[in-house]
Design a protein around this motif. Structure first.
Motif, PDB file in Angstrom:
ATOM      1  N   VAL A 339       3.513  -5.393  -1.138  1.00 28.13           N
ATOM      2  CA  VAL A 339       3.179  -6.699  -0.563  1.00 28.13           C
ATOM      3  C   VAL A 339       3.760  -6.770   0.847  1.00 28.13           C
ATOM      4  CG1 VAL A 339       3.350  -9.197  -0.794  1.00 28.13           C
ATOM      5  CG2 VAL A 339       3.235  -7.770  -2.847  1.00 28.13           C
ATOM      6  N   PRO A 341       4.432  -9.485   3.278  1.00 20.46           N
ATOM      7  CA  PRO A 341       4.439 -10.946   3.181  1.00 20.46           C
ATOM      8  C   PRO A 341       3.974 -11.624   4.469  1.00 20.46           C
ATOM      9  CG  PRO A 341       6.529  -9.995   2.469  1.00 20.46           C
ATOM     10  CD  PRO A 341       5.774  -8.930   3.174  1.00 20.46           C
ATOM     11  N   TRP A 345       6.359 -16.579   2.385  1.00 20.70           N
ATOM     12  CA  TRP A 345       6.867 -15.410   1.665  1.00 20.70           C
ATOM     13  C   TRP A 345       7.776 -14.539   2.522  1.00 20.70           C
ATOM     14  CZ3 TRP A 345       6.067 -12.746  -3.124  1.00 20.70           C
ATOM     15  CH2 TRP A 345       5.525 -13.573  -4.122  1.00 20.70           C
ATOM     16  N   ASP A 353      10.507 -14.100  -5.758  1.00 17.63           N
ATOM     17  CA  ASP A 353       9.190 -14.680  -6.030  1.00 17.63           C
ATOM     18  C   ASP A 353       8.234 -13.623  -6.569  1.00 17.63           C
ATOM     19  OD1 ASP A 353      10.076 -17.132  -5.134  1.00 17.63           O
ATOM     20  OD2 ASP A 353       9.331 -16.834  -3.089  1.00 17.63           O
ATOM     21  N   LEU A 354       8.289 -12.416  -6.014  1.00 15.71           N
ATOM     22  CA  LEU A 354       7.446 -11.322  -6.509  1.00 15.71           C
ATOM     23  C   LEU A 354       7.781 -11.008  -7.962  1.00 15.71           C
ATOM     24  CD1 LEU A 354       5.451  -8.966  -6.176  1.00 15.71           C
ATOM     25  CD2 LEU A 354       7.330  -7.628  -5.204  1.00 15.71           C
ATOM     26  N   THR A 357       6.403 -13.719 -10.289  1.00 17.32           N
ATOM     27  CA  THR A 357       4.954 -13.661 -10.453  1.00 17.32           C
ATOM     28  C   THR A 357       4.561 -12.538 -11.405  1.00 17.32           C
ATOM     29  OG1 THR A 357       4.623 -14.541  -8.227  1.00 17.32           O
ATOM     30  CG2 THR A 357       2.754 -13.412  -9.240  1.00 17.32           C
ATOM     31  N   LEU A 368      12.382  -2.786  -8.078  1.00 14.76           N
ATOM     32  CA  LEU A 368      12.007  -3.668  -6.974  1.00 14.76           C
ATOM     33  C   LEU A 368      12.783  -3.265  -5.735  1.00 14.76           C
ATOM     34  CD1 LEU A 368      12.091  -7.142  -8.749  1.00 14.76           C
ATOM     35  CD2 LEU A 368      10.043  -6.066  -7.815  1.00 14.76           C
ATOM     36  N   LEU A 375       7.537  -5.653   0.588  1.00 15.39           N
ATOM     37  CA  LEU A 375       8.114  -5.604  -0.753  1.00 15.39           C
ATOM     38  C   LEU A 375       7.391  -4.541  -1.564  1.00 15.39           C
ATOM     39  CD1 LEU A 375       7.999  -9.451  -1.456  1.00 15.39           C
ATOM     40  CD2 LEU A 375       9.822  -8.177  -0.310  1.00 15.39           C
ATOM     41  N   CYS A 389      -1.795  -9.408  -9.176  1.00 15.54           N
ATOM     42  CA  CYS A 389      -2.117  -9.169  -7.764  1.00 15.54           C
ATOM     43  C   CYS A 389      -3.095 -10.208  -7.223  1.00 15.54           C
ATOM     44  CB  CYS A 389      -2.666  -7.756  -7.590  1.00 15.54           C
ATOM     45  SG  CYS A 389      -1.394  -6.485  -7.746  1.00 15.54           S
ATOM     46  N   LEU A 392      -1.065 -12.947  -6.162  1.00 17.59           N
ATOM     47  CA  LEU A 392      -0.211 -12.619  -5.024  1.00 17.59           C
ATOM     48  C   LEU A 392      -0.955 -12.625  -3.691  1.00 17.59           C
ATOM     49  CD1 LEU A 392       1.841  -9.683  -6.614  1.00 17.59           C
ATOM     50  CD2 LEU A 392       2.795 -11.861  -5.795  1.00 17.59           C
ATOM     51  N   ALA A 395       0.320 -14.498  -0.840  1.00 21.87           N
ATOM     52  CA  ALA A 395       1.614 -14.105  -0.289  1.00 21.87           C
ATOM     53  C   ALA A 395       1.474 -13.207   0.924  1.00 21.87           C
ATOM     54  CB  ALA A 395       2.434 -13.382  -1.363  1.00 21.87           C
ATOM     55  N   VAL A 398      -1.814  -7.332  -0.089  1.00 23.72           N
ATOM     56  CA  VAL A 398      -1.388  -6.734  -1.349  1.00 23.72           C
ATOM     57  C   VAL A 398      -2.165  -5.432  -1.567  1.00 23.72           C
ATOM     58  CG1 VAL A 398      -1.176  -7.036  -3.854  1.00 23.72           C
ATOM     59  CG2 VAL A 398      -0.914  -8.999  -2.326  1.00 23.72           C
TER      60      VAL A 398
END
Length: 470
Positions: A339, A341, A345, A353-354, A357, A368, A375, A389, A392, A395, A398
């Motif tokens: 991601v 952002p 984000w 937050d990721l 989700t 992570l 991210l 996704c 997401l 955000a 992606v």
């Protein structure tokens, strides 16, 4: 609360010798010969106060899951007809290895199981809201039949076997299919159920993989959860040892089908065994070690087909020197979610937050990481990832890289969280890999790579770093 968090909860009354918990997997009870071998193994350890955990016969859990699908599509009679050959396997063992009252008790239980399954299938088809709890009820019957049959076999062999209901021992939350034990309640119930039987000299037999909520609804601990059942019971009873009996004599430095020169690991630390189980080794359920680690109860992996072949012992310390590499494994079916952002984000909490989700969609996250470029999450692939996704997209940009594998090198690496082992890096120079930093464990180094390349990479690592060790 986890085992060991409250030492007072573990105090055992009296001074009875500590029991030995013995767990037998599905291949160890797949037919009459296998049941006879198990009975002989238990007989040899009858003075060790055995408590026996047993899986369903090999293939039966899959058959029960398929029967649920048939029941929903075509009705209970079709589902029961599908299961009849598997009922026949249990009946055949009973006919060969039991007689008299022991045989009669098992046959009565088998008939009752058929009727209970019929009722469950009918209810699920009529009332779809009952499917999650009744699915666990249905799949529990493989283990419950095995435990009842093994008790009958032991009794017929002159041993004091008695089936106990694992649902009276292991108390869980209400997450059907992947329940988490309630530790304090499990300790109390397991001791209340099993200690009187042990005091009478009885050998209790329980189905693995099964628990129940505080309200008595049947739950399961996830596929392969019988190992976990064994260590939960072992911790509750403060066992002297938990023995996992399967069809191999221990844990090996690699999958022997991948690396023919793989060797048995005679001794592993708890963390080493856990990381091997998490990242590809099939011998243990990944959560097996949790209940016994703080209590320092040893776990052994043994071969029911060759009891004298030796074993792997899992203890607090493997004795491996710093930097030693012990094993290589890999786990397929992974994906990487990236991601980049934008907007809100970009805030410091974006990684959290990721994670939220992904968790909301039931995605299993292994790692992570965050950097100025964005991210990254290493996850177990599946339709849940695609759904997450889609959520997401707001955000930022992606991307999903599918068909990935986690390559895991297990050893004594110490507490350095970013340093790469030079020999591992050199051995992987021929492959495109991404190290997962910071390292999640002092016992392993993880690398993300193309799934198609993982077997060759594991083979090369093992050949260069493990096979030449003294």
């Amino acid at each position: 609360m986890n085992p060991g968090d409250n030492p007072n909860s573990l105090a055992l009354a009296g001074a009875e010798p500590r029991p030995t918990v013995m767990k037998f997997g599905g291949t160890s009870v797949q037919d009459a010969d296998a049941f006879a071998r198990v009975a002989a193994i238990i007989r040899r350890q009858r003075l060790q106060r055995p408590v026996v955990i047993v899986s369903a016969m090999a293939g039966v859990t899959d058959a029960l899951l398929a029967a649920i699908k048939l029941a929903l599509e075509k009705g209970a009679p079709t589902a029961l007809e599908w299961l009849e050959p598997h009922f026949g396997r249990y009946s055949e063992v009973a006919e060969h290895l039991t007689s008299g009252e022991a045989y009669g008790e098992f046959v009565r239980f088998l008939y009752a199981a058929r009727e209970s399954l019929r009722q469950a299938f009918d209810t699920m088809r009529r009332y779809p809201g009952t499917i999650p709890p009744l699915r666990d009820e249905v799949v529990s019957y493989g283990e419950r039949l095995s435990a009842t049959l093994l008790a009958a076999v032991l009794t017929n062999d002159g041993l004091p076997g008695r089936a106990a209901d694992a649902r009276d021992c292991i108390v869980t939350d209400e997450v059907y299919g992947r329940a988490r034990p309630r530790w304090e309640d499990t300790v109390a119930r397991a001791r209340q159920t099993l200690q009187p039987a042990l005091a009478e000299g009885v050998i209790p037999t329980l189905g693995g993989f099964i628990g129940a909520t505080l309200d008595g609804a049947t739950t399961t601990l996830g596929r392969g959860g019988s190992d976990y059942s064994a260590t939960l019971i072992g911790a509750a009873l403060q066992a002297r040892e938990v023995q996992i009996w399967t069809d191999v004599a221990g844990i090996y430095s690699a999958d022997p089908r991948l690396a023919p020169n793989a060797r048995r690991l005679e001794r592993l630390a708890y963390g080493e065994a856990t990381d091997l189980a998490l990242y590809g080794a099939k011998v243990l359920h990944p959560r097996t070690i949790e209940p016994v680690e703080r209590l320092r109860i040893p776990v052994s992996i043994r071969n029911s087909y060759d009891p004298e072949a030796g074993c792997s012992m899992i203890t607090p310390d493997s004795g491996a020197p710093p930097g030693a590499i012990l094993a290589v494994t890999h786990r397929v079916g992974m994906a990487a979610v990236h991601v980049r952002p934008s907007g809100a984000w970009r805030a410091a909490g974006a990684l959290d937050d990721l994670a939220r989700t992904l968790n909301a969609h039931g995605v299993l996250v292994e790692h992570l990481a965050a950097s100025r470029l964005g991210l990254a999450a290493t996850v177990e692939d599946g339709e849940e990832v695609r759904a997450a996704c889609r959520d997401l997209r707001g955000a930022g940009e992606v991307r999903v890289a599918a068909e990935r594998a986690l390559l895991c090198v297990v050893g004594n690496f110490g507490d350095e969280v970013t340093e790469l082992h030079p020999a591992v890096s050199e051995a992987l120079a021929d492959f495109r890999v991404t190290p997962l930093l910071p390292h999640p464990s002092p016992y392993s180094r993880l690398f993300l790579m193309a799934e198609a390349d993982a077997p060759a990479a594991a083979r090369q690592l093992h050949a260069r770093l493990v096979e030449n060790l003294p």
